[in-house]
Design an enzyme around this catalytic site. Structure first.
Site, PDB file in Angstrom:
ATOM      1  N   THR A  14     120.083 144.888 -41.371  1.00  0.00           N
ATOM      2  CA  THR A  14     119.970 145.507 -40.048  1.00  0.00           C
ATOM      3  C   THR A  14     119.330 146.882 -40.146  1.00  0.00           C
ATOM      4  O   THR A  14     119.167 147.449 -41.234  1.00  0.00           O
ATOM      5  CB  THR A  14     121.344 145.660 -39.366  1.00  0.00           C
ATOM      6  OG1 THR A  14     122.042 146.727 -40.004  1.00  0.00           O
ATOM      7  CG2 THR A  14     122.155 144.380 -39.448  1.00  0.00           C
ATOM      8  N   CYS A  15     119.020 147.445 -38.979  1.00  0.00           N
ATOM      9  CA  CYS A  15     118.339 148.728 -38.920  1.00  0.00           C
ATOM     10  C   CYS A  15     119.284 149.912 -38.906  1.00  0.00           C
ATOM     11  O   CYS A  15     118.881 151.024 -38.593  1.00  0.00           O
ATOM     12  CB  CYS A  15     117.453 148.760 -37.678  1.00  0.00           C
ATOM     13  SG  CYS A  15     115.726 148.797 -38.126  1.00  0.00           S
ATOM     14  N   ASP A  16     120.557 149.670 -39.236  1.00  0.00           N
ATOM     15  CA  ASP A  16     121.543 150.739 -39.175  1.00  0.00           C
ATOM     16  C   ASP A  16     121.804 151.304 -40.571  1.00  0.00           C
ATOM     17  O   ASP A  16     121.906 150.544 -41.541  1.00  0.00           O
ATOM     18  CB  ASP A  16     122.842 150.175 -38.587  1.00  0.00           C
ATOM     19  CG  ASP A  16     123.888 151.250 -38.394  1.00  0.00           C
ATOM     20  OD1 ASP A  16     123.599 152.430 -38.692  1.00  0.00           O
ATOM     21  OD2 ASP A  16     124.987 150.913 -37.950  1.00  0.00           O
ATOM     22  N   ASN A  57     122.097 143.266 -33.922  1.00  0.00           N
ATOM     23  CA  ASN A  57     120.669 143.370 -34.242  1.00  0.00           C
ATOM     24  C   ASN A  57     119.951 142.012 -34.124  1.00  0.00           C
ATOM     25  O   ASN A  57     118.838 141.843 -34.613  1.00  0.00           O
ATOM     26  CB  ASN A  57     120.507 143.918 -35.674  1.00  0.00           C
ATOM     27  CG  ASN A  57     119.386 144.925 -35.818  1.00  0.00           C
ATOM     28  OD1 ASN A  57     119.239 145.564 -36.851  1.00  0.00           O
ATOM     29  ND2 ASN A  57     118.581 145.093 -34.785  1.00  0.00           N
TER      30      ASN A  57
END
Ligand SMILES: *Cc1c(COP(=O)(O)O)cnc(C)c1O
Length: 377
Positions: free
Chosen positions: A326-328, A365
């Site tokens: 994910t982009c976290d 996401n």
């Protein structure tokens, strides 16, 4: 399962994939029963609610601890076909609803099943009286959670000093307190927690008896540790302590149950992921895999469980970082894993990831939870 079999499943089913070995679940259940022969195991469904797992445990003879209405219905549908007819009425030997706080709508629905439910305060008692007067009651005590990985004592349990007053309060309301329960905290490696809790429960039960209230059920909760690493002492050692206290403190005819979650399923699952990215940051190799802490690795966040990433490939290892898909930034699986030099498309895996893992996976996401493959069912 050996690594060849794991790799084959990764290839056949694609990644991310979680493999649940039902032979391991049956083994864990048999171990539990062997070492604690007087204790009926009520599997804590929240650890991993896969219907296949519930079916295997049901067939092995387990009962169930549920903590929400959907969990209750899931288990009820499983145990329902139970002739003769009269027995269908009595579900306490198969289900306990062990969430001490229940919304009134849930109580209203549960009432027709005459369930066994836990509570730990006067407001909950009043709610049960109003909405589920046919329920049997189990009073949850607050007990020391010292050294347990997941601490529960600040959220649940009545003060042992108030316990007998609550029992009398229930009696005055026309309800019956059938049992006493506690939970020593999850992944409890400090076995003294069980000893102290059993002694506290015995004191409450004795005081209740002296005031004319007979407690018939002792529920020793969950917390039985999974052998994630070699520092966790054997289950047989814990069981010996528990058995000694049970024999010393309680009447022969008290019914004893436990709510093991993690212990029954943690070691039964292996997750396989694929490397989808590789970079070097500050001189450290960083791998990106197609799973995340929002998915199978959610236990890193919610369960404080540091899963290790292993490679199928052999070779000289170095310390690497492993990140999720994910982009976290929170989605960090590990900052220091010993891994050989890996390439994009290589598989990696994590063992003992059956409890509080895909049970708390999300769709964050846009990535769906990993596929689950059940073997040896
Ligand atoms: C979560 C929970 C369990 C299971 O705990 P484990 O540590 O996984 O054994 C048992 N009882 C209750 C009430 C729970 O909330």
């Amino acid at each position: 399962m050996n690594t060849q079999q794991l790799k084959a499943i990764g290839r056949d089913h694609g990644t991310p994939v979680v493999i649940v070995d039902h032979e391991a679940i049956r083994r864990n259940y048999a171990d539990f029963r062997k070492h604690l022969p007087k204790v009926q195991a009520y599997y804590a469904v929240k650890a991993n609610p896969a219907p296949e797992i519930l079916r295997t445990l049901h067939q092995a003879g387990a009962s169930f601890d549920v903590a929400s209405l959907p969990e209750f219905m899931l288990v009820y549908e499983l145990i329902k076909p139970l002739p003769p007819k009269e027995q269908q009425d009595f579900i306490w030997d198969k289900i306990i609803y062990a969430n001490p706080t229940k919304p009134k709508e849930t109580l209203r629905t549960l009432d027709r099943y005459k369930p066994l439910v836990t509570f730990d305060n006067l407001n909950e008692l009043r709610k049960i009286k109003l909405y589920a007067p046919h329920a049997g009651l189990v009073l949850r005590l607050r007990v020391p959670n010292t050294g347990s990985v997941v601490e529960l004592s600040s959220k649940f349990g009545c003060d042992p000093g108030e316990a007998v007053d609550l029992i009398e309060e229930a009696y005055r309301a026309g309800l019956e307190v059938e049992g006493i329960s506690f939970h020593v905290g999850s992944q409890c490696t400090n076995f003294e927690n069980f000893v102290q809790a059993l002694n506290m429960a015995a004191a409450v039960i004795n005081e209740a008896r002296s005031r004319g209230h007979e407690i018939k059920i002792l529920d020793i909760g969950g917390g039985f540790p999974a052998p994630y690493n070699r520092h966790v002492r054997p289950f047989s050692t814990l069981a010996r302590k528990i058995n000694a206290e049970i024999n010393r403190l309680f009447a022969q005819d008290i019914q004893i149950l436990a709510e093991p979650g993690r212990f029954l399923v943690a070691t039964a699952a292996t997750a396989i992921a694929r490397i989808i990215g590789k970079a070097v940051r500050d001189g450290k190799i960083c791998y990106y895999i197609d799973d995340s802490v929002y998915h199978t690795y959610s236990g890193i966040i919610f369960d404080h469980c540091p899963y290790h990433i292993k490679a199928f490939k052999k070779g000289k290892t170095e310390i690497c970082a492993v990140f999720g898909q994910t982009c976290d930034g929170l989605d960090t699986i590990s900052q220091s894993e010993e891994l050989p030099d890996l390439e994009i498309e290589d598989f990696v895996y994590s063992e003992k990831i059956g409890a509080y893992s895909n049970a708390s996976a999300t769709w964050f996401n846009g990535f769906p939870p990993a596929k689950v493959v059940h073997v040896n069912t």
